[in-house]
Scaffold this motif. Structure first.
Motif: not given
Length: 403
Positions: A111, A180, A223
């Motif tokens: 992450i 993400d 992520d």
């Protein structure tokens, strides 16, 4: 402490600090199998004096090792920017993939660092240190609040922003996009509207929204994993604006999705719609679970029991609790002016769940897929107002809603 190395092999080496002949070598560098040049020292005193700067060599070596172990193009570009694995419910980070008996094909991914929130944005009390102060001790954990007209108006504004933010996220979902990147869109859209992304640092949750892919039930952390053709992904958005919260989520198709997953998502949507249809003054909160459970089980699906809907307003989570399963013990009846979420989580297999080592991500115990939909609702004198309802501008992503 530095240990002695073979004198004959290092006699020509110079001290990394003072350039004198070096007979000692950093033990950590030996462990990491780093070159002797730059890792040798003439005395213990020189080693200790150089330690504060020398130890950075170890960090760079460890990051490089992680980069080389990542698949494809997930390499040093990520780790050099501070991407790490989340552990300890958001309070820790690690270079190594945590050990876990993964229930399905998915695993944790790296992450990115915490995103920036401008100083002018009004922030909830957990934004800085990760700990809510007002919420856990509020009387509203036990008493269902009747909102004032002023509170209701603020909630309408906030929920409309939350809907627009979720719609912005939906528009970027496609194969090859990372979760993400979805989080970045949510974060930037929320900030642009003058709001704060409520999940960010809430009990140390590290991101601005939740992205739950395939067997992830809820609370998935955005992520570095790229969405793949055939995935399903739930995006859960909550916005804090003018001191109150608006919460909603939807599950989306990524590319060409198999028929079983399409039916799972459609049934979950229907569970929410059927539950909303009974909301009005005088209805018991426990009835929601009966409605959801009946529709899910008729389709051969199961209802998650570990997570529930909740009251919402000036507090992110408060009374009432809204279980989605049958024969639940929820107390109380609906009254005009109450606001709460309904957010059924429906599994293709068993209802039981497990939690990943990050401390947040809930996954199905059998690795089968899960879907979820959520709205924030206001009980009115005659029925219900869906505060997070779809807008005319909302993307046309659900086949069953097409005209």
């Amino acid at each position: 402490m530095a240990g002695e190395s073979n004198a004959s092999s290092v006699a020509t080496l110079s001290c990394a600090r003072c350039d004198k002949p070096a007979l000692l070598q950093c033990p950590k560098c030996v462990e990491l199998k780093l070159p002797r040049e730059g890792a040798s020292f003439c005395t213990q005193d020189c080693f200790k004096a150089a330690w504060s700067s020398h130890k950075s060599v170890h960090v760079k070596a460890q990051l490089s090792s992680i980069a080389n172990s990542l698949p494809g193009d997930q390499n040093s570009d990520l780790v050099s920017q501070g991407w790490l694995y989340c552990v300890r419910r958001g309070q820790g980070r690690t270079h190594k993939l945590p050990h876990f008996d993964w229930t399905g094909p998915l695993k944790q991914y790296l992450i990115s660092p915490k995103r920036f929130v401008p100083a002018e944005i009004e922030k909830p009390d957990w934004a800085i240190d990760g700990t809510p102060k007002i919420e856990p001790n509020s009387d509203l954990q036990h008493v269902v609040e009747i909102k004032t007209p002023e509170q209701i108006q603020r909630m309408r504004e906030t929920c409309k922003i939350a809907r627009e933010v979720l719609d912005a996220a939906a528009r970027v979902i496609r194969p090859g996009v990372t979760t993400d990147e979805i989080d970045r869109v949510v974060h930037e859209a929320t900030i642009a509207a003058g709001g704060y992304p409520s999940p960010l640092n809430y009990y140390f949750f590290p991101k601005s929204c939740c992205t739950s892919v395939n067997e992830v039930i809820c609370h998935g952390i955005p992520d570095a994993r790229k969405l793949e053709d055939g995935d399903i992904v739930n995006v859960d958005v909550t916005v804090c604006y003018k001191g109150c919260h608006g919460d909603l989520n939807e599950t989306y198709f990524v590319g060409n999705v198999d028929e079983a997953s399409r039916q799972l998502v459609k049934c979950t949507y229907e569970c929410l719609e059927k539950a909303i249809a009974i909301v009005k003054p005088g209805v018991r909160f426990r009835e929601i679970g009966e409605i959801v459970n009946r529709h899910a089980t008729m389709s051969g699906l199961s209802v998650v029991r570990s997570y529930c809907g909740h009251g919402i307003g000036d507090l992110f989570h408060c009374a009432p609790n809204i279980p989605h399963y049958a024969r639940n013990k929820a107390v109380g009846v609906m009254k005009a002016g109450q606001t709460f979420t309904i957010e059924p989580m429906i599994n293709a297999g068993l209802w039981r769940d497990r939690t990943w080592p990050d401390g947040w991500t809930a996954v199905t115990a059998d690795g089968k897929r899960s879907a979820q939909f959520e709205h924030t609702l206001l009980v009115t004198e005659t029925g219900v107002e869906v505060l997070t309802a779809r807008l005319p501008s909302s993307p046309d992503v659900f086949p069953w809603l097409k005209k």
